[in-house]
Design an enzyme around this catalytic site. Structure first.
Site, PDB file in Angstrom:
ATOM      1  CG  HIS A 124      -1.674   1.279   1.416  1.00 45.58           C
ATOM      2  ND1 HIS A 124      -2.787   1.599   0.685  1.00 45.58           N
ATOM      3  CD2 HIS A 124      -1.463   2.330   2.238  1.00 45.58           C
ATOM      4  CE1 HIS A 124      -3.233   2.791   1.057  1.00 45.58           C
ATOM      5  NE2 HIS A 124      -2.443   3.256   2.003  1.00 45.58           N
ATOM      6  CG  ASP A 153       7.412  16.622 -26.700  1.00 43.88           C
ATOM      7  OD1 ASP A 153       7.400  16.374 -25.474  1.00 43.88           O
ATOM      8  OD2 ASP A 153       7.106  15.791 -27.556  1.00 43.88           O
ATOM      9  CD1 TRP A 188       5.831   3.903   3.726  1.00 42.89           C
ATOM     10  CD2 TRP A 188       7.350   4.773   2.337  1.00 42.89           C
ATOM     11  NE1 TRP A 188       6.118   5.169   4.153  1.00 42.89           N
ATOM     12  CE2 TRP A 188       7.043   5.738   3.328  1.00 42.89           C
ATOM     13  CE3 TRP A 188       8.286   5.106   1.357  1.00 42.89           C
ATOM     14  CZ2 TRP A 188       7.639   6.993   3.360  1.00 42.89           C
ATOM     15  CZ3 TRP A 188       8.880   6.363   1.398  1.00 42.89           C
ATOM     16  CH2 TRP A 188       8.548   7.285   2.384  1.00 42.89           C
ATOM     17  CB  SER A 218      11.099   6.335 -13.577  1.00 43.46           C
ATOM     18  OG  SER A 218      10.041   7.145 -13.958  1.00 43.46           O
ATOM     19  CB  SER A 219      11.455  10.014  -9.888  1.00 43.58           C
ATOM     20  OG  SER A 219      10.263   9.308  -9.750  1.00 43.58           O
ATOM     21  CG  HIS A 302      11.047  16.156   4.882  1.00 41.89           C
ATOM     22  ND1 HIS A 302      10.099  15.711   5.753  1.00 41.89           N
ATOM     23  CD2 HIS A 302      10.638  17.391   4.515  1.00 41.89           C
ATOM     24  CE1 HIS A 302       9.190  16.641   5.921  1.00 41.89           C
ATOM     25  NE2 HIS A 302       9.489  17.667   5.190  1.00 41.89           N
ATOM     26  CD  GLU A 304       8.699  10.996  -3.137  1.00 40.15           C
ATOM     27  OE1 GLU A 304       9.661  11.357  -3.851  1.00 40.15           O
ATOM     28  OE2 GLU A 304       7.664  10.514  -3.592  1.00 40.15           O
ATOM     29  CE1 TYR A 306       6.729  20.688   2.413  1.00 38.75           C
ATOM     30  CE2 TYR A 306       8.454  19.240   3.176  1.00 38.75           C
ATOM     31  CZ  TYR A 306       7.411  20.087   3.445  1.00 38.75           C
ATOM     32  OH  TYR A 306       7.035  20.317   4.733  1.00 38.75           O
ATOM     33  CB  SER A 317      -1.922  28.320  -7.314  1.00 37.69           C
ATOM     34  OG  SER A 317      -1.211  28.044  -6.134  1.00 37.69           O
ATOM     35  CG  HIS A 351      10.900  16.052  10.719  1.00 42.09           C
ATOM     36  ND1 HIS A 351      10.604  17.230  10.086  1.00 42.09           N
ATOM     37  CD2 HIS A 351      10.446  15.089   9.904  1.00 42.09           C
ATOM     38  CE1 HIS A 351      10.013  16.976   8.944  1.00 42.09           C
ATOM     39  NE2 HIS A 351       9.905  15.693   8.802  1.00 42.09           N
ATOM     40  CG  HIS A 352      11.065  11.661   8.506  1.00 42.74           C
ATOM     41  ND1 HIS A 352       9.774  11.442   8.134  1.00 42.74           N
ATOM     42  CD2 HIS A 352      11.473  12.732   7.806  1.00 42.74           C
ATOM     43  CE1 HIS A 352       9.412  12.330   7.233  1.00 42.74           C
ATOM     44  NE2 HIS A 352      10.425  13.129   7.013  1.00 42.74           N
ATOM     45  CB  THR A 377       2.946  25.663   4.493  1.00 38.42           C
ATOM     46  OG1 THR A 377       4.230  25.107   4.236  1.00 38.42           O
ATOM     47  CG2 THR A 377       1.898  24.751   3.914  1.00 38.42           C
ATOM     48  CE  LYS A 380       3.289  27.814  -2.059  1.00 32.40           C
ATOM     49  NZ  LYS A 380       3.072  26.945  -3.133  1.00 32.40           N
ATOM     50  NE  ARG A 499       4.145   3.640  10.408  1.00 36.46           N
ATOM     51  CZ  ARG A 499       4.959   4.333   9.585  1.00 36.46           C
ATOM     52  NH1 ARG A 499       6.047   4.890  10.061  1.00 36.46           N
ATOM     53  NH2 ARG A 499       4.686   4.456   8.320  1.00 36.46           N
TER      54      ARG A 499
END
Lengths: 701, 214, 347
Positions: A124, A153, A188, A218-219, A302, A304, A306, A317, A351-352, A377, A380, A499
């Site tokens: 998941h 393109d 994960w 890929s990313s 982290h 990631e 964002y 927006s 912080h993780h 944030t 925003k 968890r």
């Protein structure tokens, strides 16, 4: 197993089949789990067969091959990315519902084995992050960003294909793991030493490892592609500070991908070395140190977060501005805030794992750094509210998602600040509070953003609107389902529930679990509503067609072309004078004009590179998972040859003659002239064929 | 909308390292994008090496009683590798100059071949080094420290291998298509990679070898 | 229990659950709530306090959004008659306010966080009238071994601590990453192989509190639980005495059983103990000297070298560790030995 078989099949044996254990062990638990696993595998196999049969029956193989699989068109690649994301989304939601149901019955037991549950939360999470969120946002950026900056393109269309191929390979690998089980149970995040060979010798972790690695590669390529495109391919006059906000967030995300993905590549790469070549990077013995993995993973993890959340910020927006009929409030500030977030995202990874025993000063510093992200944030959020302020707000489907987002996201932000407080984090870390928090960010943030974007840009991509009634139902189901599912998890977390627990023994948890279970059902309804919406929309596509291309009175360049846009996007590259380029044109009464003259357009030619790399990538990963070395070596050689051979190809472009461009453009302009302009009150009716009345009505300037 | 050409508006960003001839604005834009994209890729790759360097440093203490740098490294061999790589960077520089200022292809090809030979020589010495390390019990499965070493240094070696393969492929392309724009861009990008690997190696030499032996 | 049985159980209990749902939902964070909302130690109490402070501060940013968004939506609805200014995009004062307020709040929070993080650092010893009690904890796959080095005893499945006395934990893992956590008392801390982490807690009230592992470590993860029993000093002394008398020594055979995968109950079953006892408490009357550090160093435990090999041979070494504990509860000798232990633990 004989030597010959093991040479061919590696360690793949009959016991990889999901029903195998069921045949030998008839205890109810095994049978139930076997049935569930077999059902899932059956769905994968039948789904694949059905797709093959359907394409054959329709006789569309050639079309599929030449128009889609080998097409370098960013729009088609974007759509294919989104299709992958939606398929994987469905699977991961079903898994989530299964987990919720298990926990609803999980007081002292439940019906799933711990092993099965472990695979569920691992797939998941892995799917949602790497094969739902990433392809979804990559697909949407792929589709929209070049249109928004007035490009034909991406900079590297073939590399874009390769990115798609790698993501598809990773997704396919995760799907295959349902048929030839098992998948990892390491979550994960795949923390060693649990995922080391010593503790998890099976194929599961390897599936996870290679699926994630394929997605990471890929990313990385995607990030490079997007960044270069935005820096180098903007239309004349499209200065950086004239770019639409979505493009800005795409740029920030691309930069985060370029710098944020390598840590994950290193982490999974080193773990692979540990598992395959007996290295000792993260093992418990011989000087390995798993804390390096944790740091590397979150140095990726982290940014990631964002990578995932910035594009939705851009999408919202656009949506707040468009559906408030108003220029975005504080454009520059929003851009600066986005940049701040992107930079700060590299400074908070620790912080993780506040609980890993580092000094209080370090924890406090990282906690404060994390809270700093709350500032841009928060700004925003206020900017979005001020965009609606003094506007004329239409509560369209994308807008419902956006409103749901803004209200729920601030709550998630609040719990984020709580988690960023180290002293409190010592209590809620690793608990369901954490789960509730990041789902609170990712569902209202990312997923609502993606669904909102789908509703918003779908008419642009297909030429017809998505049906609204089912759209509203889906949106409300999502919002309500989310609240019902995840607010109880906050409470459970405060009560200390870890968890990833398959079962629990505290009766106090039960009522909250039941509420969450009901919420999961509502989310399942939301998924069904989405499918219905798609079906009804396709059914009514002629009534809802918006060929003229501007169904929402859009502000940015992508609305200035037909829906769907021609392959080359713009018959001539537009020239930009301000932000909200298309709105400016419409204001001046200069929209939908024919250019003075047309020129030949050179577009990238079709290429099979994406397909080749996708297949060899999948083959290599599969071979590595099951120790089929011949497959690994063979696929590796094919990749090498293909890449080298590609270097020798010189006919990489094809030319679309000017007269063809002229013909299709003038045909479209003719259609636009014939289209009845409508005002915004008719936006959701069949009268909307994609041409708004000029200019904005009743405005006090 | 106007039909103004892109290049009329922002056309002064030609890549200085290229010599594609006049009147190829479109072509140069494409090439410029490719070179810029390659720079971006290099940055990403640099992060990769940076992280591996950092990991290596944190693993220095993880020898688990196995052989450490003092027992395994030979400064002489590492120095030879460094010199080979530095000289190869110089020869690649000569190739780049030949690409830009000379019409004759022979000079370019010769310099590239010299560079290739030096790259292969570097790989030979590196493998020889690894071999002698293996003989002394310095295998990656021995300790966390050696694992970190073998995840950092051979990755550089793999990059050099890939660069060599690319060089051969480019020579092949030159044989088939002549010195056309894609080959020129290819050489330009390979040059970036080559110098980049040189810099990474200097990092490895100073941190891993000199640092380890000091 | 079979699945059908469980389902039936669930439906039979259905009414009660519905009632329970309503009750809990109505009472909000009810008094029945386990965890730090119902703190039993000073650390958890401080954490609860921080929790609400942070919420209160952040609410200053959140509330305006929650309230104003619906108001804006209504006032500027499409068919409304409010002013419409499509080109308005900037207001200096609003900009200043919306940057200033979050910056201010984060500034206040930062000062607060900096202080509180130091104060509640799990490594920081808790001041108390009595010297801290040393407890060493080893995480195994799906169980915790609690070693009382000064008492020379160990337990599984139940952690007994004296109330009002600071506890100083040293933790390591004999397996993968785990996280040790007693929600009602305070912080959790990660437990890692080959590493020692520290944790300081204190129970303010006697009682039985849930303890768990928070970091997934395999299929028995959710069963890796224990009961923390906070008791007064006399009861604690009694517990130590009873464990010494009634427990079994932690010899090689026992250790091998503990080191296998399985939860407390599996260990109890393998040791032939009564598993109907719901907590499956296993008492170990003597522990080889320095066991914790041997495990932490990762040298395979060499029982012969340790010289304590199982009961019949356990002469010299065993008596060495049992000596101070036989002098027993004179707290000065305990303090001395504990500080001695401490120095060894952190070279």
């Amino acid at each position: 197993m004989s030597d010959a078989t093991s040479l061919i099949f590696g360690r793949l044996g009959w016991d990889a089949l999901p029903f195998w254990s069921m045949l030998h062990d008839h205890s109810p638990m095994t049978v139930i789990n076997g049935v569930i696993a077999t059902g899932a595998a059956g769905m994968v196999v039948l789904g694949a067969l059905a797709a093959i049969v359907l394409v054959t029956w329709l006789g569309k193989w050639k079309y599929l091959w030449s128009e889609w699989l080998t097409s370098p068109d960013h729009k088609k690649i974007g759509i294919m990315f989104i299709v992958i994301a939606l398929v994987m989304l469905s699977r991961a939601i079903i898994e989530a519902v299964l987990m919720r149901v298990q926990q609803t019955f999980g007081l002292d037991g439940g019906f799933l084995t711990a092993e099965h549950f472990g695979e569920l939360f691992t797939t998941h999470g892995t799917i949602m992050i790497f094969f739902m969120a990433m392809p979804f946002l990559t697909g949407i950026i792929n589709y929209v960003m070049p249109l928004q900056i007035g490009a034909r393109d991406l900079s590297f269309p073939v590399m874009n294909q390769v990115s798609l191929g790698l993501t598809a390979a990773g997704a396919a690998l995760v799907m295959i793991s349902l048929v030839l089980a098992p998948f990892s149970t390491g979550g994960w995040t795949g923390y060693p030493p649990f995922t080391e060979l010593a503790y998890n010798p099976g194929a599961g972790v390897d599936y996870w490892l290679w699926a994630v690695t394929l997605s990471t590669l890929s990313s990385t390529l995607t990030g490079i592609n997007f960044a270069v495109t935005i820096f180098k391919k903007r239309a004349p006059g499209m200065k950086l500070f004239r770019m639409p906000l979505f493009t800005w967030t795409a740029l920030c995300t691309a930069i985060l991908m370029i710098f944020g993905m390598p840590p994950l590549t290193v982490a999974t790469g080193l773990l692979a070395l540990d598992r395959y070549l007996d290295f000792h990077m993260f093992t418990t013995d011989l000087g390995g140190n798993m804390m390096n993995y944790v740091n590397l993973l979150w140095a990726f993890g982290h940014p990631e977060v964002y990578i995932l959340i910035l594009p939705p910020f851009g999408i919202f927006s656009e949506i707040f501005a468009t559906f408030s009929g108003k220029r975005i409030y504080g454009y520059r500030i929003l851009v600066i805030a986005t940049m701040c977030i992107a930079v700060l995202s590299f400074t908070v990874w620790l912080h993780h794992f506040f609980t890993m025993g580092q000094s209080a000063h370090i924890n406090a510093a990282f906690g404060i750094a994390t809270m700093l992200i709350g500032i841009p944030t928060g700004v925003k959020v206020y900017d979005w509210m001020l965009t609606m302020y003094r506007g004329r707000i239409r509560l369209s489907v994308p807008m419902v998602y956006a409103i749901g987002f803004i209200m729920l996201f601030v709550l998630g932000g609040m719990t984020g600040i709580i988690l960023a407080t180290p002293s409190v984090d010592y209590q809620v870390h690793n608990s369901l509070f954490l789960i509730a928090h990041f789902h609170n960010m990712l569902i209202p943030g990312l997923l609502f953003g993606m669904l909102s974007a789908t509703n918003f840009w779908f008419p642009k991509a297909t030429g017809f609107r998505l049906e609204e009634r089912w759209g509203y139902r889906a949106a409300f189901c999502w919002i309500i389902g989310f609240m019902l599912t995840f607010f109880p998890l906050y409470v459970l977390g405060l009560m200390g529930m870890p968890r990833r627990s398959v079962a629990y023994f505290e009766p106090q948890y039960l009522p909250w679990m039941i509420t969450a279970g009901i919420g999961a059902m509502v989310i399942l309804c939301a998924l069904l509503c989405l499918l219905m919406q798609l079906w009804v929309s396709i059914r009514d596509r002629h009534a809802n067609n918006v060929f003229a291309g501007d169904p929402w009175d859009g502000r940015t360049l992508e609305w200035a072309v037909s829906a769907p846009p021609p392959e080359y996007n713009f018959p001539v590259l537009p020239e930009i004078y301000s932000i909200d380029a298309f709105m400016t044109e419409k204001d001046r009464g200069q929209g939908w004009q024919a250019p003075d003259h047309y020129v030949d357009i050179e577009m990238p030619a079709n290429s099979t590179m994406g397909v080749i790399i996708g297949i060899t990538g999948l083959a290599m990963a599969f071979g590595l998972v099951w120790y089929m070395w011949w497959l690994v070596i063979g696929a590796g050689l094919v990749t090498l040859v293909a890449v080298i051979a590609r270097g020798f190809v010189r006919s990489t472009t094809r030319t679309i003659p000017a007269h063809e461009v002229q013909r299709s453009h003038e045909h479209w302009l003719e259609q636009v002239r014939r289209t009845n302009p409508i005002d915004r009150s008719l936006e959701q009716t069949t009268a909307n064929h994609g041409r708004p009345v000029p200019p904005i009505e009743g405005a006090v300037q | 909308m106007s039909s103004t050409d892109t290049h009329a508006l922002e056309g002064n960003s030609r890549h200085p390292g290229l010599n594609l001839g006049a009147a190829h604005a479109q072509e140069e834009d494409t090439r410029e994008e490719m070179v810029f994209g390659f720079w971006v890729f290099m940055m990403s790759d640099l992060i990769l090496f940076g992280l591996l360097f950092a990991t290596y440093v944190t693993m220095l203490g993880g020898t688990a009683g196995g052989p450490g740098p003092q027992a395994l490294f030979e400064l002489k061999s590492a120095f030879i590798q460094t010199m080979i790589l530095l000289v190869s960077s110089f020869t690649f520089g000569m190739a780049s100059l030949a690409l830009k200022y000379r019409e004759d292809r022979v000079r370019l090809v010769v310099w590239l071949l010299v560079t290739l030979a030096l790259g292969l020589a570097f790989l030979f010495f590196e493998l020889k080094d690894f071999h002698s390390m293996f003989d002394k019990g310095g295998v990656p499965s021995r300790s966390g420290y050696l694992s970190a070493f073998f995840s950092l240094v051979p990755l550089h070696g793999l990059h050099v291998t890939a660069a060599c393969i690319w060089l051969v492929a480019l020579l092949g392309q030159m044989a088939v298509h002549g010195l056309d724009a894609p080959v020129k861009t290819g050489i330009l990008r390979l040059a970036i990679l080559w110098h980049f690997l040189d810099i990474v190696w200097i990092g490895i030499f100073s941190l891993v070898y000199l640092g380890g032996l000091s | 229990m079979s699945v059908t049985g469980r389902t039936r159980y669930f439906f039979r209990q259905g009414n009660r659950y519905v009632l329970l749902v309503l009750l809990v939902l109505l009472s909000g964070c009810g008094a029945d709530m386990p965890g730090f909302m119902n703190p039993q130690g000073q650390v958890a109490e401080a954490q609860r306090y921080h929790f609400w402070i942070v919420i209160a501060l952040v609410m200053l940013v959140v509330i305006p959004v929650i309230i104003q968004t619906p108001l804006i939506l209504w006032r500027y609805r499409y068919r409304g008659h409010a002013v419409y200014r499509p080109k308005w995009y900037m207001s200096r004062w609003l900009d200043i306010t919306m940057w200033a307020v979050p910056i201010l709040i984060v500034a206040i929070l930062s000062v607060y966080v900096w202080r509180q993080t130091q104060e509640l650092d799990p490594y920081r010893p808790i001041a108390g009238d009595q010297p801290p009690l040393e407890i060493q904890i080893v995480g195994y796959d799906w169980k915790w071994l609690f070693i009382y080095p000064d008492q020379g005893i160990a337990t599984l499945g139940q952690l007994v601590i004296p109330v009002d006395r600071p506890i100083s934990f040293s933790l390591t893992s004999a397996s993968v990453l785990q996280s040790f956590f007693i929600p009602a008392l305070g912080s959790q801390i990660d437990v890692m192989n080959r590493m020692v982490t520290r944790l300081h807690l204190k129970a303010d009230h006697p009682g039985r509190f849930e303890g768990k592992n928070m970091q997934y470590n395999g299929e028995g993860f959710h069963r890796q639980r224990f009961i923390t029993r906070a008791v007064d000093d006399d009861t604690f002394a009694e517990f130590v005495q009873r464990t010494r008398e009634q427990g079994r020594p932690l010899d090689q055979d026992t250790y091998e059983i503990i080191a296998q995968k399985g939860d407390n109950r599996d260990v109890a079953r393998a040791l032939g103990l009564d598993t109907r006892d719901s907590d499956a408490v296993i008492r170990l009357s003597s522990v080889p000297n320095g066991l914790f550090h041997t495990i932490m160093d990762g040298s395979p435990i060499d029982w012969s070298a340790l010289d304590v090999s199982p009961p019949q041979l356990g002469t010299t070494r065993t008596s060495v560790i049992q000596n101070p504990s036989n002098d027993d509860t004179s707290s000065s000798s305990e303090a001395a030995s504990s500080s001695h232990q401490h120095r060894k633990a952190q070279p």
